[in-house]
Design a protein around this motif. Structure first.
Motif, PDB file in Angstrom:
ATOM      1  N   PHE A  11      56.133  75.838  64.025  1.00 51.97           N
ATOM      2  CA  PHE A  11      56.992  76.249  63.382  1.00 51.97           C
ATOM      3  C   PHE A  11      55.397  75.462  61.892  1.00 51.97           C
ATOM      4  O   PHE A  11      55.445  74.001  62.535  1.00 51.97           O
ATOM      5  N   CYS A  12      56.064  75.872  60.570  1.00 54.69           N
ATOM      6  CA  CYS A  12      54.886  75.408  59.801  1.00 54.69           C
ATOM      7  C   CYS A  12      56.680  74.605  58.999  1.00 54.69           C
ATOM      8  O   CYS A  12      57.298  74.616  59.870  1.00 54.69           O
ATOM      9  N   MET A  13      56.194  73.703  57.633  1.00 57.12           N
ATOM     10  CA  MET A  13      57.160  72.630  57.543  1.00 57.12           C
ATOM     11  C   MET A  13      58.523  73.684  57.025  1.00 57.12           C
ATOM     12  O   MET A  13      59.219  73.583  56.770  1.00 57.12           O
ATOM     13  N   GLY A  14      57.789  74.989  56.342  1.00 53.02           N
ATOM     14  CA  GLY A  14      58.346  75.576  55.211  1.00 53.02           C
ATOM     15  C   GLY A  14      59.435  76.214  56.317  1.00 53.02           C
ATOM     16  O   GLY A  14      60.651  76.537  55.395  1.00 53.02           O
ATOM     17  N   VAL A  15      58.391  77.075  57.157  1.00 51.87           N
ATOM     18  CA  VAL A  15      60.143  77.615  57.650  1.00 51.87           C
ATOM     19  C   VAL A  15      61.524  76.490  58.551  1.00 51.87           C
ATOM     20  O   VAL A  15      62.027  77.606  58.787  1.00 51.87           O
ATOM     21  N   LYS A  16      60.178  75.931  59.421  1.00 51.39           N
ATOM     22  CA  LYS A  16      61.177  74.364  60.283  1.00 51.39           C
ATOM     23  C   LYS A  16      62.174  74.094  58.763  1.00 51.39           C
ATOM     24  O   LYS A  16      63.299  73.839  59.342  1.00 51.39           O
ATOM     25  N   ARG A  72      65.186  83.228  52.138  1.00 50.98           N
ATOM     26  CA  ARG A  72      63.972  83.091  52.823  1.00 50.98           C
ATOM     27  C   ARG A  72      62.823  81.991  52.711  1.00 50.98           C
ATOM     28  O   ARG A  72      62.491  81.978  51.134  1.00 50.98           O
ATOM     29  N   ALA A  73      61.663  81.337  53.226  1.00 47.01           N
ATOM     30  CA  ALA A  73      60.722  80.727  53.055  1.00 47.01           C
ATOM     31  C   ALA A  73      59.052  81.357  52.140  1.00 47.01           C
ATOM     32  O   ALA A  73      59.611  80.570  51.240  1.00 47.01           O
ATOM     33  N   HIS A  74      59.543  82.506  52.205  1.00 45.11           N
ATOM     34  CA  HIS A  74      59.148  83.436  51.654  1.00 45.11           C
ATOM     35  C   HIS A  74      59.394  83.411  49.351  1.00 45.11           C
ATOM     36  O   HIS A  74      58.526  83.668  49.187  1.00 45.11           O
ATOM     37  N   THR A  95      63.654  78.831  49.666  1.00 40.40           N
ATOM     38  CA  THR A  95      61.884  78.671  49.061  1.00 40.40           C
ATOM     39  C   THR A  95      60.774  77.787  49.872  1.00 40.40           C
ATOM     40  O   THR A  95      61.596  76.260  49.722  1.00 40.40           O
ATOM     41  N   CYS A  96      60.124  78.155  50.480  1.00 38.66           N
ATOM     42  CA  CYS A  96      59.429  76.890  50.584  1.00 38.66           C
ATOM     43  C   CYS A  96      58.629  76.495  49.697  1.00 38.66           C
ATOM     44  O   CYS A  96      58.192  76.813  49.120  1.00 38.66           O
ATOM     45  N   PRO A  97      58.478  74.774  49.312  1.00 38.81           N
ATOM     46  CA  PRO A  97      57.700  74.170  48.226  1.00 38.81           C
ATOM     47  C   PRO A  97      56.304  74.805  47.918  1.00 38.81           C
ATOM     48  O   PRO A  97      56.685  75.158  46.574  1.00 38.81           O
ATOM     49  N   TYR A  98      55.474  75.051  48.781  1.00 36.22           N
ATOM     50  CA  TYR A  98      54.950  75.732  48.442  1.00 36.22           C
ATOM     51  C   TYR A  98      54.487  76.875  47.133  1.00 36.22           C
ATOM     52  O   TYR A  98      53.751  77.269  47.102  1.00 36.22           O
ATOM     53  N   VAL A  99      55.550  77.732  48.134  1.00 36.86           N
ATOM     54  CA  VAL A  99      56.122  78.694  47.651  1.00 36.86           C
ATOM     55  C   VAL A  99      56.282  78.988  45.941  1.00 36.86           C
ATOM     56  O   VAL A  99      55.901  79.678  45.127  1.00 36.86           O
ATOM     57  N   HIS A 100      56.989  76.984  45.872  1.00 37.36           N
ATOM     58  CA  HIS A 100      57.921  77.508  44.323  1.00 37.36           C
ATOM     59  C   HIS A 100      56.490  76.840  43.854  1.00 37.36           C
ATOM     60  O   HIS A 100      56.584  77.330  42.490  1.00 37.36           O
ATOM     61  N   THR A 162      50.076  81.793  49.839  1.00 35.73           N
ATOM     62  CA  THR A 162      49.451  80.790  50.844  1.00 35.73           C
ATOM     63  C   THR A 162      49.058  81.213  51.828  1.00 35.73           C
ATOM     64  O   THR A 162      48.912  80.111  52.369  1.00 35.73           O
ATOM     65  N   THR A 163      49.486  81.933  52.816  1.00 35.04           N
ATOM     66  CA  THR A 163      48.282  82.648  54.279  1.00 35.04           C
ATOM     67  C   THR A 163      47.119  83.088  53.745  1.00 35.04           C
ATOM     68  O   THR A 163      46.824  83.218  55.431  1.00 35.04           O
ATOM     69  N   LEU A 164      46.582  82.662  52.438  1.00 34.06           N
ATOM     70  CA  LEU A 164      45.678  83.100  51.835  1.00 34.06           C
ATOM     71  C   LEU A 164      44.171  82.468  53.025  1.00 34.06           C
ATOM     72  O   LEU A 164      44.477  81.312  52.754  1.00 34.06           O
ATOM     73  N   ILE A 189      46.817  77.778  48.104  1.00 32.06           N
ATOM     74  CA  ILE A 189      46.985  78.191  49.775  1.00 32.06           C
ATOM     75  C   ILE A 189      46.960  76.986  50.523  1.00 32.06           C
ATOM     76  O   ILE A 189      47.049  75.992  50.416  1.00 32.06           O
ATOM     77  N   CYS A 190      47.708  77.149  51.176  1.00 30.19           N
ATOM     78  CA  CYS A 190      48.696  76.779  52.452  1.00 30.19           C
ATOM     79  C   CYS A 190      48.095  75.838  53.148  1.00 30.19           C
ATOM     80  O   CYS A 190      47.659  77.017  53.790  1.00 30.19           O
ATOM     81  N   ASP A 191      47.905  74.935  54.307  1.00 27.17           N
ATOM     82  CA  ASP A 191      46.844  74.828  55.117  1.00 27.17           C
ATOM     83  C   ASP A 191      47.491  74.793  56.743  1.00 27.17           C
ATOM     84  O   ASP A 191      46.973  74.902  57.272  1.00 27.17           O
ATOM     85  N   ALA A 192      48.868  74.729  56.795  1.00 26.99           N
ATOM     86  CA  ALA A 192      49.514  75.169  58.108  1.00 26.99           C
ATOM     87  C   ALA A 192      49.106  75.634  59.175  1.00 26.99           C
ATOM     88  O   ALA A 192      48.625  76.183  60.220  1.00 26.99           O
ATOM     89  N   THR A 193      48.505  77.369  58.361  1.00 23.73           N
ATOM     90  CA  THR A 193      47.880  77.765  59.298  1.00 23.73           C
ATOM     91  C   THR A 193      46.516  77.519  60.586  1.00 23.73           C
ATOM     92  O   THR A 193      46.052  77.243  60.902  1.00 23.73           O
TER      93      THR A 193
HETATM   94  S1  SF4 Z   1      53.667  78.083  52.676  1.00 21.49           S
HETATM   95 FE1  SF4 Z   1      52.787  77.399  54.365  1.00 21.49          FE
HETATM   96  S2  SF4 Z   1      54.300  76.039  54.897  1.00 21.49           S
HETATM   97 FE2  SF4 Z   1      55.475  77.590  53.695  1.00 21.49          FE
HETATM   98  S3  SF4 Z   1      56.578  79.180  54.652  1.00 21.49           S
HETATM   99 FE3  SF4 Z   1      53.880  79.687  53.959  1.00 21.49          FE
HETATM  100  S4  SF4 Z   1      52.981  78.981  55.604  1.00 21.49           S
HETATM  101 FE4  SF4 Z   1      55.015  78.093  56.161  1.00 21.49          FE
END
Ligand code: SF4
Length: 291
Positions: A11-16, A72-74, A95-100, A162-164, A189-193
């Protein structure tokens, strides 16, 4: 047989965070069921576990009439919050903070007078949510070809899904720079992936075989398998520990474990426990052979 875990997996931070919030919401619900608008996570075993714990997904177009809803995180468009609250639903925001951050950036660009270009998939819930913040006032392009078809623009503000992949984003931004005198690029872009990919590449160099735990149809899990293979390791995708064939581990001194972004920690723990059992059986068999 040694068992090594990738430094970053699962899991990435946002989903967790969204899953933890679902359980918090359930604790506070006084027994009421929790619903999420669409599945919280694309993993069958985790979805079943959540449903068993009273956290189930509904069609986003058909929210319930009462109870508690988890975003959801999206993320969603601001209008969706209003509609849910107007129905009398209690809303928890996962909502994931990166998406916010992307949502805020889109709004900021619009207010500064930029023509907003979003690079991503226009049908993805994250992008639909962002568009809601700026009244659909943005161009959405998924690649360089679509960027070339945009009209001539003046001041462009760009954000990415974020996942591009960073490479794709850079290529589209280059096209935009040819088409507009001013281009402001926002780093969304989030670096989780990428973190999971870099970790499986490192792991691949240190082991004989890598098991990637993830759904058969999970794009990011399949990419982890490819990354491990391209780093020189033998790699296999499994969904559950029952799929491990001990024969594959016969001449393996070190086995590595990685997991896709939709794979829960408890499934990783089950796979590791199974590998430990196989390792112990191998040790016992070797000891008997040498006696
Ligand atoms: S932006 Fe990143 S951390 Fe947030 S839900 Fe998407 S992949 Fe996970």
């Amino acid at each position: 047989m040694e068992i090594l875990l990738a430094d970053s997996l699962g899991f990435c931070m946002g989903v967790k965070r969204a899953v933890d919030l679902a359980y918090l919401a359930r604790e506070r619900s006084g027994g009421l069921p929790i619903v999420t608008l669409g599945p919280l996570i694309h993993n069958t075993q985790e979805t079943e576990r959540l449903a068993g714990d009273g956290i189930s997904a509904v069609d986003p177009a058909q929210p319930p009439d009462s109870g508690m809803v988890l975003i959801r995180a999206h993320g969603v468009a601001p209008q969706a919050y209003e509609e849910l609250r107007a129905r009398g639903l209690k809303v928890f925001d996962g909502t994931c903070p990166y998406v916010h951050y992307s949502q805020r950036k889109a709004l900021e660009l619009k207010r500064e007078g930029y023509e907003v270009v979003i690079v991503g998939d226009r049908n993805h819930p994250e992008i639909r949510g962002i568009l809601g913040y700026i009244d659909d006032g943005a161009f959405v392009v998924k690649n360089e070809e679509e960027a070339r078809l945009l009209p001539v623009l003046e001041r462009v503000g760009v954000i990415a899904q974020t996942t591009l992949s960073p490479e794709k984003y850079a290529a589209v931004c280059d096209v935009l720079r040819d088409r507009a005198p001013e281009v402001k690029v926002c780093e969304t872009i989030c670096d989780a992936t990428e973190e999971n990919q870099a970790a499986v590449r490192d792991l691949a160099g240190a082991v004989d075989l890598v098991f990637v735990i993830g759904g058969r149809h999970s794009a990011n899990s399949n990419k982890l398998v490819d990354a491990a293979r391209s780093a020189g390791a033998r790699a296999m995708l499994i969904e559950t520990p029952e799929e491990i064939d001990p024969a594959d581990l016969e001449r393996v001194g070190r086995v590595g474990v990685s997991a896709g972004a939709s794979t829960p920690d408890w499934m990783i723990a089950r796979v590791v426990a199974e590998l430990h059992e196989i390792a112990q059986r191998k040790d016992r068999a070797n000891a008997e052979y040498t006696e």
